[in-house]
Design a protein around this motif. Structure first.
Motif, PDB file in Angstrom:
ATOM      1  N   LEU A   1     -26.560 -48.852  19.181  1.00 54.08           N
ATOM      2  CA  LEU A   1     -27.875 -49.125  19.990  1.00 54.08           C
ATOM      3  C   LEU A   1     -28.814 -49.297  19.220  1.00 54.08           C
ATOM      4  O   LEU A   1     -29.029 -49.096  17.724  1.00 54.08           O
ATOM      5  CB  LEU A   1     -28.101 -47.950  20.758  1.00 54.08           C
ATOM      6  N   TRP A   2     -30.048 -50.039  19.677  1.00 53.97           N
ATOM      7  CA  TRP A   2     -31.296 -50.207  19.080  1.00 53.97           C
ATOM      8  C   TRP A   2     -32.408 -50.296  20.167  1.00 53.97           C
ATOM      9  O   TRP A   2     -32.093 -50.931  21.254  1.00 53.97           O
ATOM     10  CB  TRP A   2     -31.300 -51.373  18.163  1.00 53.97           C
ATOM     11  N   ARG A   3     -33.564 -50.031  19.694  1.00 51.17           N
ATOM     12  CA  ARG A   3     -34.730 -50.283  20.484  1.00 51.17           C
ATOM     13  C   ARG A   3     -35.457 -51.366  19.993  1.00 51.17           C
ATOM     14  O   ARG A   3     -36.024 -50.929  18.772  1.00 51.17           O
ATOM     15  CB  ARG A   3     -35.476 -49.040  20.797  1.00 51.17           C
ATOM     16  N   PRO A   4     -35.373 -52.653  20.634  1.00 51.04           N
ATOM     17  CA  PRO A   4     -35.949 -53.668  19.648  1.00 51.04           C
ATOM     18  C   PRO A   4     -37.535 -53.693  19.669  1.00 51.04           C
ATOM     19  O   PRO A   4     -38.165 -53.168  20.275  1.00 51.04           O
ATOM     20  CB  PRO A   4     -35.443 -54.736  20.570  1.00 51.04           C
ATOM     21  N   GLU A   5     -38.127 -53.986  18.466  1.00 52.05           N
ATOM     22  CA  GLU A   5     -39.480 -54.356  18.201  1.00 52.05           C
ATOM     23  C   GLU A   5     -39.448 -55.756  17.293  1.00 52.05           C
ATOM     24  O   GLU A   5     -39.282 -55.900  16.491  1.00 52.05           O
ATOM     25  CB  GLU A   5     -40.218 -53.154  17.571  1.00 52.05           C
ATOM     26  N   ARG A   6     -39.710 -56.715  18.147  1.00 52.11           N
ATOM     27  CA  ARG A   6     -39.608 -58.076  17.665  1.00 52.11           C
ATOM     28  C   ARG A   6     -41.073 -58.801  17.702  1.00 52.11           C
ATOM     29  O   ARG A   6     -41.535 -58.869  18.902  1.00 52.11           O
ATOM     30  CB  ARG A   6     -38.340 -58.777  18.323  1.00 52.11           C
TER      31      ARG A   6
END
Length: 226
Positions: A221-226
């Motif tokens: 899993l990841w919590r994206p910051e793009r």
């Protein structure tokens, strides 16, 4: 390869059920995706959290619309490990938080009289806080004795399925497998429930398996910051 429609054992998913939850439920019954090296794009099951769920020879990428199909294809995912490539995961997460690669295990709820009680006093436990960051509707349970800090979390987790996490109190003499079995009494009988465990956490992995869980996939899993 079509990232939105390659079947590979994922065709015919139940309407209204998240594809990951459906595929995991089928895996719990012994029906796995086709081992074809394929992958499929699906919507995230929780806002702000993305991930890759990989089975033997087939993978699912849950990413939001900010990532185009072309970008995914250019990252060369596949069902033989490519979808979990650290470079791919790092690219999709951007500068956001990335979780460890975990084993996904499945079991079925035991139902009956719950062996655990609600423990709101454990709500700030680090494991409960971690669950809150990636899952929904997190509830904390434990044993009735107030001095026993064994924690079980029950939440809406991977693919919208019930997900449990636990940590035993080292000051108590609980056996991990017994805590796992007690956790399953919180879930209705025969309901598929999932758990995630780091491969290196061999003690926890053995406890989950001794308590009735079986490994079926991996997840990152990841919590994206793009």
């Amino acid at each position: 390869m079509d990232p939105t429609g390659h079947a590979g054992g994922a065709a015919g998913l139940m309407e209204g059920v998240h594809p990951i939850g459906e595929v995991l439920s089928r895996a719990a019954a012994g029906d796995f995706p086709t081992v074809d090296g394929g992958w499929r794009r699906v919507d995230p099951w929780r806002s702000g959290v993305e991930g890759v769920v990989a089975f033997t020879g087939h993978a699912f990428l849950a990413v939001d619309d900010a990532i185009s199909d072309g970008t995914l294809v250019a990252l060369s995912p596949d069902g033989f490990g490519g979808a979990s490539n650290p470079r791919l995961v790092s690219r999709l997460a951007g500068s956001g938080w990335i979780d460890a690669l975990d084993i996904v295990l499945v079991a079925r709820g035991a139902g009956g009289e719950p062996a655990l009680v609600p423990r709101s006093d454990l709500r700030n436990h680090p494991r409960a806080e971690h669950a809150t960051s990636v899952r929904s509707d997190v509830a904390t349970y434990g044993y009735a004795a107030p001095g026993d800090h064994t924690l079980v979390t029950l939440s809406t987790g991977l693919g919208g399925l019930p997900e449990v996490g636990l940590e035993t109190d080292p000051a108590q003499d609980h056996v991990g497998a017994d805590v796992v079995r007690d956790a399953l009494t919180l879930v209705p009988e025969d309901q598929v429930v999932v758990a995630a465990c780091a491969p290196g956490n061999a003690r926890a992995l053995r406890a989950f398996m001794a308590g009735g869980f079986e490994p079926v996939a991996s997840v990152q899993l990841w919590r994206p910051e793009r």
